[in-house]
Motif scaffolding. Structure first.
Motif, PDB file in Angstrom:
ATOM      1  N   ALA A 106       0.839  -1.207   0.000  1.00  7.17           N
ATOM      2  CA  ALA A 106       0.000   0.000   0.000  1.00  7.17           C
ATOM      3  C   ALA A 106       0.869   1.250   0.000  1.00  7.17           C
ATOM      4  N   TYR A 107       1.946   1.228   0.761  1.00  4.19           N
ATOM      5  CA  TYR A 107       2.804   2.423   0.831  1.00  4.19           C
ATOM      6  C   TYR A 107       3.486   2.675  -0.517  1.00  4.19           C
ATOM      7  N   TYR A 108       3.984   1.621  -1.138  1.00  2.00           N
ATOM      8  CA  TYR A 108       4.698   1.788  -2.408  1.00  2.00           C
ATOM      9  C   TYR A 108       3.727   2.164  -3.540  1.00  2.00           C
ATOM     10  N   TRP A 109       2.608   1.465  -3.573  1.00  2.00           N
ATOM     11  CA  TRP A 109       1.692   1.595  -4.712  1.00  2.00           C
ATOM     12  C   TRP A 109       0.888   2.888  -4.662  1.00  2.00           C
ATOM     13  N   SER A 110       0.667   3.405  -3.449  1.00  2.00           N
ATOM     14  CA  SER A 110      -0.278   4.506  -3.285  1.00  2.00           C
ATOM     15  C   SER A 110       0.184   5.762  -4.007  1.00  2.00           C
ATOM     16  N   ALA A 111      -0.815   6.602  -4.311  1.00  2.00           N
ATOM     17  CA  ALA A 111      -0.576   7.938  -4.859  1.00  2.00           C
ATOM     18  C   ALA A 111      -1.748   8.786  -4.385  1.00  2.00           C
ATOM     19  N   SER A 280      -6.693   9.319  14.263  1.00  2.00           N
ATOM     20  CA  SER A 280      -6.168   9.977  13.074  1.00  2.00           C
ATOM     21  C   SER A 280      -4.689   9.641  12.898  1.00  2.00           C
ATOM     22  N   GLU A 281      -4.006   9.491  13.993  1.00  2.00           N
ATOM     23  CA  GLU A 281      -2.582   9.174  13.897  1.00  2.00           C
ATOM     24  C   GLU A 281      -2.389   7.717  13.475  1.00  2.00           C
ATOM     25  N   ALA A 282      -3.197   6.820  14.126  1.00  2.00           N
ATOM     26  CA  ALA A 282      -3.041   5.404  13.803  1.00  2.00           C
ATOM     27  C   ALA A 282      -3.398   5.136  12.356  1.00  2.00           C
ATOM     28  N   SER A 283      -4.322   5.922  11.778  1.00  2.00           N
ATOM     29  CA  SER A 283      -4.793   5.615  10.442  1.00  2.00           C
ATOM     30  C   SER A 283      -4.115   6.477   9.376  1.00  2.00           C
ATOM     31  N   GLY A 284      -3.112   7.211   9.723  1.00  2.00           N
ATOM     32  CA  GLY A 284      -2.490   8.120   8.767  1.00  2.00           C
ATOM     33  C   GLY A 284      -1.686   7.425   7.698  1.00  2.00           C
ATOM     34  N   GLY A 285      -1.333   6.156   7.904  1.00  2.00           N
ATOM     35  CA  GLY A 285      -0.507   5.454   6.935  1.00  2.00           C
ATOM     36  C   GLY A 285       0.963   5.788   7.140  1.00  2.00           C
ATOM     37  N   VAL A 286       1.802   5.025   6.407  1.00  2.00           N
ATOM     38  CA  VAL A 286       3.241   5.203   6.550  1.00  2.00           C
ATOM     39  C   VAL A 286       3.651   6.619   6.131  1.00  2.00           C
ATOM     40  N   GLY A 287       3.068   7.079   5.003  1.00  2.00           N
ATOM     41  CA  GLY A 287       3.451   8.378   4.441  1.00  2.00           C
ATOM     42  C   GLY A 287       3.301   9.496   5.458  1.00  2.00           C
ATOM     43  N   LYS A 288       2.117   9.562   6.093  1.00  2.00           N
ATOM     44  CA  LYS A 288       1.886  10.670   7.025  1.00  2.00           C
ATOM     45  C   LYS A 288       2.766  10.551   8.253  1.00  2.00           C
TER      46      LYS A 288
END
Ligand code: FMN
Length: 474
Positions: A106-111, A280-288
């Motif tokens: 998800a982190y690599y593929w996301s945009a 909000s922090e837990a769901s921010g994803g790697v990027g955030k």
């Protein structure tokens, strides 16, 4: 004797008020939301944040959760096929998707948003046509090139991308090893999952690296990193990324980050007072998570002089998306020696233009930029023909972001080697079929950009006022 905790007990302390983390088997009372950082942070950084007196015991390793399953693994993940059986970048991405964890995928593929820029980055190359010449001796093809005066085996480089170890334990050092085999350049991300020292440790004497900087709000942290980078001989320039002053909205990454976190609204009022997880922090994803601490206040006037105080290395500005900014960058030569036209792989502002449009814009409005700074591009590269088209338009080198990560995820160092081999072979085949022997001999006469030009910016250029302002300042 040190107290031994169950992983489940540690997991309960996941709030701002009570936050425990496990590092190399030891349990720390972090007293701040460091949990998300653990698996994303290069060795050495967390140790600096955590003081010995915060260690409250050890974790019973038998109670730790098992590794997350790869995305498509129905059964235990089978090993990848031999890398040489994979013929193109799509096949490598497909294999990597089966090998890496959901979070890594998800982190690599996301945009950002609807991923339009990500898709268009590649499609834009499809609407440029090639103009092959015939009756030319094409026995030889020399794919070597230079960047900022440094010799390279090929004009393809690996773009800075965070968290290579999410996809494979070989991480950024594995990418460096693969680049070494080809004399290819690598730009190390500020958010790499290994330290720059570890990544360049086994570099060949002539291997070329850049180091990418996200300036931190706490400037002394960035200054300290620059001091470390200045000592590493293999690192030849600093890349300052400018296209992501705030994080893009990457929903795939956020969704993967939500797994295991309570749904918004699921937290009961009574629990709130006890200090429940910050959704909000837990769901921010790697990027955030990685973005936290990045300074959004950078400007031409303030930041380049600040950078000059902390390094004598040449500066390359990354993420330029208009001819006006390319022109402004060229006014900052000789400190600025290069620019990377990029929309961050479509991960920052969706519907921002692909690099190839910006290249065409610069050619149309201010071609003198090419004489003042070297121009590199990245985004959407899937084929050697894409690379050759960018070189024809004046790019000095072409970067690959996800392709290198998918290669790593598919087969570690050999997977990245395979990616570079495929792109090199395809590019050289393209040059031969065009009737061109060297990279320098490529030029706009070998492509037809008519279709693309219809989409390239044609509005009022801000260039005249920039030229006027600049003259006024002289
Ligand atoms: N660009 C940066 O300047 N710094 C980063 O830390 C960074 N991390 C990235 C992480 C991932 C997973 C990806 C896919 C891209 C990242 N980028 C980063 C952007 C890349 O440097 C590059 O601009 C982009 O990936 C090029 O597009 P491509 O993936 O289509 O090749």
């Amino acid at each position: 004797m040190a107290k031994v905790f169950d992983a489940a007990e540690v997991a309960k302390h996941n709030t701002r008020e009570s936050c425990w983390v496990v590092l190399y088997g030891k349990v720390y009372d972090a007293r701040m939301p460091l949990r998300n950082m653990i698996q994303f942070t290069p060795p050495g950084i967390l140790e600096e944040e955590l003081k010995p007196e915060q260690c409250i015991g050890t974790v019973d390793v038998g109670t730790l959760p098992k590794e997350e399953a790869p995305v498509e693994a129905q059964e235990p993940a089978q090993g990848p096929p031999p890398m040489e059986n994979l013929l193109n970048l799509d096949e490598i991405e497909e294999v990597a998707t089966k090998q890496v964890t959901k979070k890594a995928w998800a982190y690599y593929w996301s945009a950002s948003d609807d991923k339009f820029s990500k898709k268009f980055n590649n499609e834009a190359y499809r609407s440029i046509l090639l103009r092959p010449r015939v009756f030319r001796d094409c026995e030889r093809c020399d794919f070597s090139s230079t960047v900022l005066g440094h010799k390279l085996g090929m004009p393809i480089y690996v773009s800075p991308a965070a968290m290579a170890r999410l996809g494979h334990p070989a991480g950024e050092a594995g990418i460096a090893e693969a680049c070494r085999s080809f004399g290819a350049m690598q730009i190390i991300s500020n958010n790499a999952s290994m330290t720059p020292e570890q990544i360049v440790k086994d570099a060949a004497p002539d291997q070329v690296f850049g180091w990418q900087l996200y300036v931190q709000i706490e400037r002394k942290k960035s200054a300290a990193m620059l001091a470390r980078i200045n000592k590493l001989k293999a690192i030849k320039f600093i890349v300052l990324t400018l296209d992501a002053p705030v994080p893009g909205k990457r929903e795939d990454d956020e969704r993967a980050g939500m797994a295991g976190a309570p749904a918004p609204g699921a937290v009961k009022e009574a629990d709130r007072s006890k200090g429940t997880p910050d959704v909000s922090e837990a769901s921010g994803g790697v990027g955030k998570t990685l973005f936290a601490g990045t300074d959004p206040t950078l400007t031409w006037r303030e930041t380049l002089p600040w950078l000059a105080k902390h390094t004598d290395l040449p500066v390359v500005l990354k993420g330029l998306q208009t001819h006006e900014d390319a022109y402004l960058a060229s006014l900052h030569a000789p400190q600025v020696k290069g620019i990377i036209l990029s929309n961050h792989g479509g991960r920052a502002l969706d519907t921002a233009p692909p690099a190839v449009h910006t290249l065409l814009e610069i050619r149309k409005y201010c071609p003198e930029v090419f004489d003042k700074v070297e121009v590199y591009v990245d985004g959407g590269i899937r084929r050697g023909t894409d690379i050759v088209k960018a070189l024809c338009l004046g790019a000095k080198a072409v970067g690959i972001g996800r392709a290198a990560l998918w290669g790593l995820g598919a087969g570690g160092v050999d997977g990245v080697r395979r990616v570079l081999q495929i792109l090199s072979d395809e590019s050289q085949a393209c040059m031969r079929l065009l009737g061109v022997e060297t990279v320098d001999a490529l030029g706009p006469q070998y492509i037809n950009t008519r279709m693309t030009e219809q989409q390239v910016f044609d509005g009022p250029s801000g260039l005249e006022s920039l030229r006027r302002d600049f003259r006024a300042r002289l």
